[in-house]
Write a protein that holds these residues in place. Structure first.
Motif, mmCIF file in Angstrom:
data_model
loop_
_atom_site.group_PDB
_atom_site.id
_atom_site.type_symbol
_atom_site.label_atom_id
_atom_site.label_comp_id
_atom_site.label_asym_id
_atom_site.label_seq_id
_atom_site.Cartn_x
_atom_site.Cartn_y
_atom_site.Cartn_z
ATOM 1 N N ALA A 17 61.769 57.256 56.011
ATOM 2 C CA ALA A 17 60.577 56.408 56.028
ATOM 3 C C ALA A 17 60.829 55.080 55.319
ATOM 4 C CB ALA A 17 59.402 57.145 55.389
ATOM 5 N N VAL A 18 61.376 55.132 54.093
ATOM 6 C CA VAL A 18 61.602 53.881 53.361
ATOM 7 C C VAL A 18 62.725 53.066 53.993
ATOM 8 C CG1 VAL A 18 60.710 54.773 51.184
ATOM 9 C CG2 VAL A 18 63.140 54.982 51.676
ATOM 10 N N SER A 19 63.675 53.746 54.640
ATOM 11 C CA SER A 19 64.748 53.011 55.320
ATOM 12 C C SER A 19 64.227 52.231 56.520
ATOM 13 C CB SER A 19 65.846 53.969 55.760
ATOM 14 O OG SER A 19 66.446 54.583 54.643
ATOM 15 N N SER A 20 63.092 52.664 57.058
ATOM 16 C CA SER A 20 62.482 51.912 58.165
ATOM 17 C C SER A 20 62.048 50.519 57.714
ATOM 18 C CB SER A 20 61.278 52.682 58.719
ATOM 19 O OG SER A 20 61.674 53.922 59.240
ATOM 20 N N ILE A 21 61.641 50.399 56.439
ATOM 21 C CA ILE A 21 61.294 49.079 55.906
ATOM 22 C C ILE A 21 62.539 48.199 55.883
ATOM 23 C CG2 ILE A 21 60.221 47.826 53.996
ATOM 24 C CD1 ILE A 21 59.072 50.476 53.020
ATOM 25 N N MET A 22 63.649 48.765 55.400
ATOM 26 C CA MET A 22 64.890 48.001 55.362
ATOM 27 C C MET A 22 65.338 47.612 56.770
ATOM 28 S SD MET A 22 68.613 48.969 53.687
ATOM 29 C CE MET A 22 68.158 48.487 52.022
ATOM 30 N N GLY A 23 65.253 48.558 57.710
ATOM 31 C CA GLY A 23 65.625 48.234 59.082
ATOM 32 C C GLY A 23 64.787 47.113 59.664
ATOM 33 N N TYR A 24 63.497 47.116 59.336
ATOM 34 C CA TYR A 24 62.589 46.077 59.842
ATOM 35 C C TYR A 24 62.948 44.709 59.269
ATOM 36 C CZ TYR A 24 58.233 43.589 60.863
ATOM 37 O OH TYR A 24 57.313 42.676 61.313
ATOM 38 N N ILE A 25 63.177 44.634 57.944
ATOM 39 C CA ILE A 25 63.483 43.340 57.330
ATOM 40 C C ILE A 25 64.861 42.843 57.755
ATOM 41 C CG2 ILE A 25 64.429 44.265 55.167
ATOM 42 C CD1 ILE A 25 62.212 41.138 55.582
ATOM 43 N N GLN B 293 53.080 50.436 57.190
ATOM 44 C CA GLN B 293 53.117 50.704 58.635
ATOM 45 C C GLN B 293 54.521 51.121 59.077
ATOM 46 O OE1 GLN B 293 51.656 46.935 60.057
ATOM 47 N NE2 GLN B 293 49.546 47.686 60.270
ATOM 48 N N GLN B 294 55.540 50.457 58.533
ATOM 49 C CA GLN B 294 56.910 50.789 58.913
ATOM 50 C C GLN B 294 57.310 52.180 58.414
ATOM 51 O OE1 GLN B 294 58.864 49.089 61.032
ATOM 52 N NE2 GLN B 294 57.029 47.823 61.265
ATOM 53 N N MET B 295 56.836 52.550 57.220
ATOM 54 C CA MET B 295 57.110 53.896 56.722
ATOM 55 C C MET B 295 56.482 54.949 57.633
ATOM 56 S SD MET B 295 56.776 53.590 52.567
ATOM 57 C CE MET B 295 57.145 55.329 52.349
ATOM 58 N N LEU B 296 55.236 54.703 58.050
ATOM 59 C CA LEU B 296 54.568 55.644 58.946
ATOM 60 C C LEU B 296 55.282 55.712 60.289
ATOM 61 C CD1 LEU B 296 52.196 57.548 59.505
ATOM 62 C CD2 LEU B 296 50.864 55.553 60.238
ATOM 63 N N ARG B 297 55.680 54.543 60.800
ATOM 64 C CA ARG B 297 56.388 54.523 62.086
ATOM 65 C C ARG B 297 57.719 55.267 61.987
ATOM 66 N NH1 ARG B 297 60.507 52.072 64.204
ATOM 67 N NH2 ARG B 297 60.874 50.903 62.294
ATOM 68 N N GLY B 298 58.435 55.081 60.860
ATOM 69 C CA GLY B 298 59.725 55.740 60.706
ATOM 70 C C GLY B 298 59.619 57.249 60.620
ATOM 71 N N ALA B 299 58.537 57.730 59.988
ATOM 72 C CA ALA B 299 58.381 59.184 59.817
ATOM 73 C C ALA B 299 57.658 59.846 60.980
ATOM 74 C CB ALA B 299 57.627 59.475 58.520
ATOM 75 N N ASN B 300 56.971 59.048 61.798
ATOM 76 C CA ASN B 300 56.159 59.588 62.894
ATOM 77 C C ASN B 300 57.003 59.710 64.159
ATOM 78 O OD1 ASN B 300 53.985 60.472 64.386
ATOM 79 N ND2 ASN B 300 53.217 58.410 64.804
ATOM 80 N N SER B 301 57.859 60.718 64.176
ATOM 81 C CA SER B 301 58.778 60.896 65.303
ATOM 82 C C SER B 301 58.896 62.371 65.634
ATOM 83 C CB SER B 301 60.151 60.313 64.958
ATOM 84 O OG SER B 301 61.122 60.705 65.893
ATOM 85 N N PHE B 302 58.717 62.706 66.912
ATOM 86 C CA PHE B 302 58.873 64.096 67.337
ATOM 87 C C PHE B 302 60.305 64.572 67.112
ATOM 88 C CE2 PHE B 302 59.926 67.207 70.707
ATOM 89 C CZ PHE B 302 59.041 68.208 70.359
ATOM 90 N N ALA B 303 61.284 63.690 67.382
ATOM 91 C CA ALA B 303 62.691 64.068 67.195
ATOM 92 C C ALA B 303 62.985 64.389 65.734
ATOM 93 C CB ALA B 303 63.598 62.939 67.680
#
Length: 436
Positions: free
Chosen positions: A291-299, A52-62
């Motif tokens: 995307a994978v960095s979003s996991i690190m940011g979340y944890i 979910q965090q990978m999808l959230r990190g990559a799902n950005s208009f910017a």
């Protein structure tokens, strides 16, 4: 709940070990982060949350701005823009001592602005300049050092993918403000390199300037380069003025570069598949990293690691100067083996809250980080731009490193100026009303 220190230890050790054994950076970031999330939330929940965090990190208009700016850069690289910008640089500084080296600095600054990549700049401009420099009797090691040192200026001067990535990692800091903030530090970078070349030329009087080619050649060269420079004016002017978003500006940059290359007849229709492939490959790497960095940011947020680090720093010192120096030293060391993209994605979530707690503006901190990482990508022993520039110049690494020392000293002095004089970064954004 697992002790946050254990989570931090797993992240750091996992990252270092995986990088040491040659694992891709995305794996080195994503795997330890996913393991930590599984330890905290359980195997099933951790795996689902990671996805979910990978999808959230990559799902950005910017985020769409990055692949389009990358595509525009590939089109410009393929479309013969480097040669036109080198010719412009040569007529602008033709009479200056060591004029070909000065031309290299200016051409790197201009081309880096439109390509957005220090590696691409060192390769494209260096390939064009190296034969000229060799024929004119310039020292190959000094020529390579000049090319390498001046290549990262475009990481600071917009449109800069690096600043866009910082904006995303920083939770949406204004891209327009960051773009404006990068102009003066980017100009200082270029002037610093030009200054080193000037003093080198003073000790080598045989490196004379070139005769003025005549006003006809001068104006013809400027006119040939103006359409390429128009890309910067259209895109950055439109973003800062609010006519379109950075993402829309990136699309306009692609259309502009493509039309220009077809007019120049430097790109054919059959070249488009290769251009798109190169752009897609580069963009996929960057977006997967995000995307994978979003996991690190979340944890990191879940375990409150940034807050714990901030509390530790507050307990050890209350000096803003000392804290900023520690951050810059860490970034300089870690940025040598790491590309700026993963370095930003890893350290912005950790360092930015601490910097803000000391009263540092997020825009100012972004320029600090990018300037620092720009020095790291040319620093020995393993910086990527250093390797590319040396290969293009067809010379050995050791003499190039020796010649680069004056450049690195001056650039580190400029880093101190950027870090401790906020107005260097913030004056233009304040003038435009983008920063309070």
């Amino acid at each position: 709940m697992i002790d946050p220190l254990v989570i931090g230890l797993i992240l750091i050790v996992g990252l270092v070990v995986l990088l040491a054994i040659g694992a891709p950076v995305s794996v080195a970031i994503g795997l330890p982060s996913t393991v930590c999330l599984m330890l905290v939330a359980g195997f099933d929940n951790g795996a689902i949350t990671s996805a979910q965090q990978m999808l959230r990190g990559a799902n950005s208009f910017a985020l769409l701005a990055i692949p389009f700016f990358v595509l525009a850069g590939v089109i410009m690289n393929t479309g013969g823009i480097a040669e036109r910008l080198v010719n412009l640089a040569r007529v602008l500084v033709g009479r200056a001592p060591a004029s070909l080296m000065q031309s290299n600095v200016i051409a790197n600054t201009i081309f880096g602005t439109v390509s957005g990549s220090a590696v691409a700049t060192a390769a494209a401009v260096g390939s064009t300049m190296t034969p000229m420099l060799r024929r004119s009797g310039y020292d190959p090691a000094m020529s390579a050092a000049t090319n390498v040192s001046s290549a990262p200026a475009g990481m600071l001067i917009p449109p800069s993918n690096t600043l866009i990535i910082y904006s995303l990692a920083a939770g949406g800091t204004s891209v327009g403000a960051l773009f404006l903030a990068g102009y003066i530090p980017g100009a200082l970078w270029a002037l610093s390199c030009a200054g080193v070349v000037y003093f080198y030329a003073r000790r080598h009087p045989e490196l004379k300037g070139q005769p003025f080619p005549g006003w006809g050649v001068f104006f013809a060269t400027v006119l040939q380069a103006l359409p390429s420079l128009g890309l910067i004016v259209v895109v950055i002017g439109g973003i800062v003025a609010g006519f379109f978003t950075p993402t829309e500006g990136a699309v306009i940059a692609v259309v502009y570069a493509l039309v220009l290359s077809f007019i120049y007849r430097t790109i054919r229709v059959r070249d488009l598949d290769r251009i798109l492939y190169d752009a897609c490959r580069t963009s996929a790497i960057v977006i997967f990293l995000i995307a994978v960095s979003s996991i690190m940011g979340y944890i990191l947020t879940y375990a409150r690691l940034p807050q714990l680090i901030a509390e530790s720093l507050f307990g050890w010192t209350d000096s803003k100067v000392v804290v900023l120096l520690i951050m810059m030293l860490v970034l300089l060391v870690i940025g040598i083996p790491l590309d700026p993209t993963p370095a930003l994605l890893i350290f912005v979530p950790i360092f930015l809250p601490i910097a803000v707690s000391y009263g540092v503006d997020p825009v100012h901190f972004g320029i600090m980080m990018v300037f620092n990482l720009s020095i790291a990508v040319i620093s020995p022993p393993s910086a990527p731009v250093l390797f590319v520039g040396t290969q293009v110049a067809r010379t050995r690494l050791e003499p190039v490193i020796k010649r680069m020392m004056p450049f690195l000293v001056v650039l580190i002095v400029m880093l101190f100026l950027v870090v401790f004089v906020p107005d260097v970064s913030l004056w233009l954004p304040r003038l435009a009303g983008l920063v309070e």
